[in-house]
Design an enzyme around this catalytic site. Structure first.
Site, mmCIF file in Angstrom:
data_model
loop_
_atom_site.group_PDB
_atom_site.id
_atom_site.type_symbol
_atom_site.label_atom_id
_atom_site.label_comp_id
_atom_site.label_asym_id
_atom_site.label_seq_id
_atom_site.Cartn_x
_atom_site.Cartn_y
_atom_site.Cartn_z
ATOM 1 N N HIS A 198 0.869 -1.178 0.000
ATOM 2 C CA HIS A 198 0.000 0.000 0.000
ATOM 3 C C HIS A 198 0.902 1.223 0.000
ATOM 4 C CE1 HIS A 198 -3.036 2.889 1.201
ATOM 5 N NE2 HIS A 198 -3.970 1.962 1.101
ATOM 6 N N ARG A 218 -6.676 10.226 -0.009
ATOM 7 C CA ARG A 218 -6.485 10.683 -1.393
ATOM 8 C C ARG A 218 -7.818 10.735 -2.131
ATOM 9 N NH1 ARG A 218 -3.280 6.471 -3.494
ATOM 10 N NH2 ARG A 218 -3.460 5.435 -1.476
#
Ligand code: FAD
Length: 632
Positions: free
Chosen positions: A249, A269
């Site tokens: 990740h 995000r």
């Protein structure tokens, strides 16, 4: 022989995360006496840690969404190495599974007109993740547990015993699957606090044990994720698929050292957070690969416009699939443009008002304030890649979850299974995967029991004695190394030599190191007795981590290309020749062997969902005419 408690069930589910609970609910609903076993406390699984949401094409926020678009995104994210049948079932059935959760009491965040809200995530064309703030997994687990209790209440009323048909055995670790002439006969393990041994006799066992992250040093995974289900399957004679694909990740915490690896959700995000390097540059614009270029914004203005007007703007490059973002961060840091503690900056504070951050990302605010003394409403976070998820896993039949390799009665669902996500999983596609394939596994196990009729396999005393001896061995040794030291060596080896960027000679070095570790792990010693003894528990887990690490390393060496969660510095491109190659591992003579298997072809109607131009980036010339034919 030590005393062993015995229980008899139709179906035993190993794992009480989303996949395990959904499978157990289904098995019970199909009228099967079911046990659910979990290594940790009931409710404490990775599923509960899931933050961002569950992907399902409900089309609540953008009416253009559909299962076909979800399927297309999933295949793109997996770089066309996904098992097409699994990706199709997942995309088709996820909406129904989410609505079912709501029916069972899940309280999702709502849109203004009262429907289940959906948020953006990397690689998803439309807002698709049903969510509950940044605590979606908690609600998912709470709802599934509530459903278990509801079923138990029905059983209490009808049968006089709430646990007559479904019972949870928490803090119980399975160390061995027991077979009878090629068929599953049960599962053997120990109770965590007392160390008492326990045997679950059952003709159908469902593996739902989650991931393998604890084989790596920097990981978002918690202590239980030692690849037990992967290893149990291998030892039972089953096969694993594509173990080279490990997802790093892009955003884990990097500071302070005690929390390195803890996840920073992609929702940061998705909700507008941007990545910057030490020069303040929003660097992701430099890392959009050709295969995605047409779908992603080329300027900050265009990217920012997408959040409010997605119809007329392309997506920000921060929302590329995870493998792309993780590699980009890795490069920025390596080239000297990292943050003070070896990450990059993730900034949401300059993108939205503090109260909105508190509303949308309360767990992130709490996590950074408590663990790093960083106020994310006022300053950027420091983040870097962390080992998060394994795309590789047990080879299963997509429709029923039945495990391949001729192990009748064994099933697998959730992160422990392979195929669904190809070479890279899209965020949010795991929670929906658990629900879709957990349910299918429960149905598959029930159907297997129908076929079996009265001819149930039997656990032999010999098999039981073997499982007991193996479990007790670390306690009986006079000498031997500490499990903690050995664990650190496995983690360091995998992190340094089979991590985010791989090279052939380094992988060979890792395989050599893991080979040497085999003998040392076989002689591991745990001090003390069986009653609550974490050293002994870790000694049990070590052999699982070791065999899983070997499967990852050998597959990583074999695949001479870069694709999704497998990046080879010495083979930096994706190769069309490798696109239809599945790497299948199995145990033979105590070691892991790897063979090639051809991936199923995409059905013409599914192929037709893609432009020929896009397919040409992934497919060989020879495959393309099929695509052309399909479009007619
Ligand atoms: P888990 O939920 O991991 O459960 C595994 C179960 O198996 C546990 O009960 C464990 O105790 C048990 N177990 C393991 N070994 C044994 C054994 N030997 N004996 C008995 N029991 C055993 N995915 C998304 O889709 N959206 C997200 O927003 C998201 N956020 C995430 C955030 C974090 C921090 C993490 C770590 C993951 C996230 N993921 C997310 C991924 C997703 O949560 C996991 O892939 C998923 O929950 C795995 O579910 P599972 O049911 O397969 O296994």
């Amino acid at each position: 022989m030590a005393e062993i408690a015995r229980h008899s069930y139709d179906v035993v589910v190993i794992g009480a995360g989303g996949a395990g609970l959904r499978a157990a609910i289904e098995a019970r609903q199909q009228g099967r006496k079911t046990a659910v076993i979990s290594k940790s406390l009931f409710g404490k699984a990775h599923t509960v840690m899931a933050e961002g949401g569950a992907a399902a094409a409900l089309a609540n926020v953008n009416a253009r969404d559909s299962w076909q678009v979800h399927f297309r995104d999933t295949m793109r994210g997996g770089k066309f190495l996904n098992n097409p049948r699994m990706a199709e079932l997942h995309a088709r059935e996820a909406p129904e599974r989410i609505l079912e959760l709501e029916y069972w009491g899940a309280l999702f965040d709502r849109t203004k007109d009262g429907r289940i809200s959906q948020r953006n995530f990397g690689g998803h064309e439309y807002p698709r993740l049903a969510h509950v703030g940044d605590r979606t997994g908690l609600e998912l687990i709470r709802t599934l547990q509530q459903r278990v209790v509801q079923l138990q209440q029905i059983d209490a009323a009808e049968l006089g015993d709430p646990e007559a048909m479904i019972k949870v055995y928490a803090e119980t670790t399975v160390t061995e699957l027991v077979k009878d002439d090629g068929r599953i006969a049960g599962a053997f393990g120990y109770v965590r606090d007392t160390g008492d041994f326990v045997l679950f006799e059952a003709p159908a066992v469902i593996l739902a044990t989650g991931g393998i992250g604890k084989s790596f040093k920097v990981t978002s995974n918690s202590w239980e994720y030692t690849g037990d289900g992967h290893a149990l399957a291998l030892r039972a004679g089953a096969t694993l698929l594509n173990m080279e694909f490990v997802q790093f990740h892009p955003t884990g915490m990097v500071w302070p050292p005690s929390v390195k690896g803890i996840l920073v959700t992609e929702s940061v995000r998705g909700d507008g957070g941007v990545l910057r390097n030490s020069e303040g540059k929003r660097f992701m614009f430099d890392y959009v690969p050709d295969v995605f270029r047409s779908q992603y914004a080329e300027s900050e203005e265009e990217a920012d416009g997408w959040y409010t007007d997605p119809e007329n703007h392309r997506r920000p490059p921060e929302l590329l699939p995870r493998d792309e973002v993780a590699r980009a961060i890795n490069t920025e840091v390596k080239e000297g443009r990292g943050s003070p503690h070896g990450g990059v900056f993730l900034d949401v504070s300059s993108r939205m008002p503090a109260e909105e951050i508190m509303r949308r990302l309360p767990s992130m605010q709490h996590q950074f304030k408590e663990l790093a003394d960083v106020d994310i409403t006022a300053e950027p976070m420091e983040v870097g890649p962390t080992c998060h998820y394994v795309m590789g896993g047990v080879e299963v039949d997509p429709d029923s979850g039945a495990v391949g390799g001729g192990v009748a009665g064994l099933f697998a669902a959730g992160e422990v299974s392979g195929g669904m996500h190809g070479s890279n999983r899209l965020g949010g596609n795991s929670l929906s995967d658990l629900l879709v394939f957990g349910r299918r596994c429960g149905m598959g196990a029930a159907a297997y029991l129908d076929e079996l009729g009265g001819d149930r396999p039997v656990v032999s005393e010999e098999a039981l004695a073997g499982a007991t001896r193996a479990a007790e061995a670390p306690l009986r040794r006079e000498t031997g190394e500490s499990p903690y030291d050995l664990h650190q060596e496995i983690q360091q080896t995998m992190n340094d030599l089979v991590g985010i960027i791989r090279r052939g000679p380094e992988i060979e070095q890792a395989i050599e190191a893991l080979d040497k570790l085999k003998e040392r792990v076989a002689g591991v010693r745990a001090e003390g007795g069986r009653a609550y003894n974490p050293g002994w528990h870790l000694a049990q887990d070590l052999r699982n981590m070791l065999v899983v690490s070997e499967a990852v390393a050998r597959s990583a060496l074999e695949r001479e290309e870069s694709r999704g969660g497998h990046t080879r510095d010495d083979f930096p491109s994706m190769s069309a020749r490798w696109r239809r190659v599945n790497l299948v591992t199995r145990l033979a003579d105590g070691g892991v062997t790897v063979r090639h298997q051809e991936l199923d072809v995409l059905r013409p109607d599914l192929l037709a969902l893609f432009d020929r131009e896009e397919l040409a980036k992934y497919f060989t010339e020879a495959e393309l005419p099929e695509a052309e034919g399909a479009e007619e």
